[in-house]
Design a protein around this motif. Sequence first.
Motif: not given
Length: 266
Positions: A40-64
């Motif tokens: 599923p594309g939504v799961d491929v997108m979830a893989y992609m989200m790992h990169v900015p979360v690894a970079k910015w942490g919780r801040a990305f989850l709050e406003r990325g």
Amino acid sequence: MAGLIETYRVEAYNTAKLSENRMHDDTVARRFGFSGGLVPGVDVMAYMMHVPVAKWGRAFLERGLIEARFVKPVYDGEITDIRGAENDGVIAIEVESRGELCATGTASLPAAAPRLSIADYPETAPVSERKPVSVTSYEAGQWLGSMPRTWADEAADEYLGEVREHDPVYAREGLGHPGLLQRVMNKVLVDNAILGPWIHVGSRMQLLNAARRGDEIIARAKVTGNYEKKGHRFVELDALVVGNGTTPLAHCHHIAIYQPREQAAA
């Protein structure tokens, strides 16, 4: 300042082999010219989200902010590389599998999350009876009803395993993975019509607040486009994803082919 980010590698997993969308079934997908069932594309997108979360942490989850466009399929069991390169605060992301570019996107961290009013996105009751999909299933301007979903306890852990996510921030801080917000975007489409094989082709998601593990999540979505292109029937949604009926979690633009060309011609 530009710089490459360490490649994130996963063994892709088709979470939807038994779903109503038979595009994730090997036999049906081959009829549409694919090698097998699509991850599923939504799961491929979830893989992609790992990169900015690894970079910015919780801040990305709050406003990325993240955008993704799916170019070619990712298949179950294949080694998939997610590559990132940062330039002036924007991470360009590419997903590669089988030596082919499968998805592209960008991620960034705005200084503050935009303010959106829940009142502008009314809560709509789901349809009482789903009917087979047609060109009238998603009429432009229509608000679509949906049922909320919750991923708590074991379900939350299972989801992280499905999308191959090992970042400790979710368990440590009791947070929900933003890929779940994309799953409820797909759910809006499914809750309003009996779909045949269909394909999620792209999304833009501005996170507004960090989702909490176990939140009741729903997408309040309006149809902003319904059109034909190269024989496919497309639908576009504008939605506010809401947690527990009160907290805006994300503003999403979602694009899907709800009737692929082969099916539309049938």
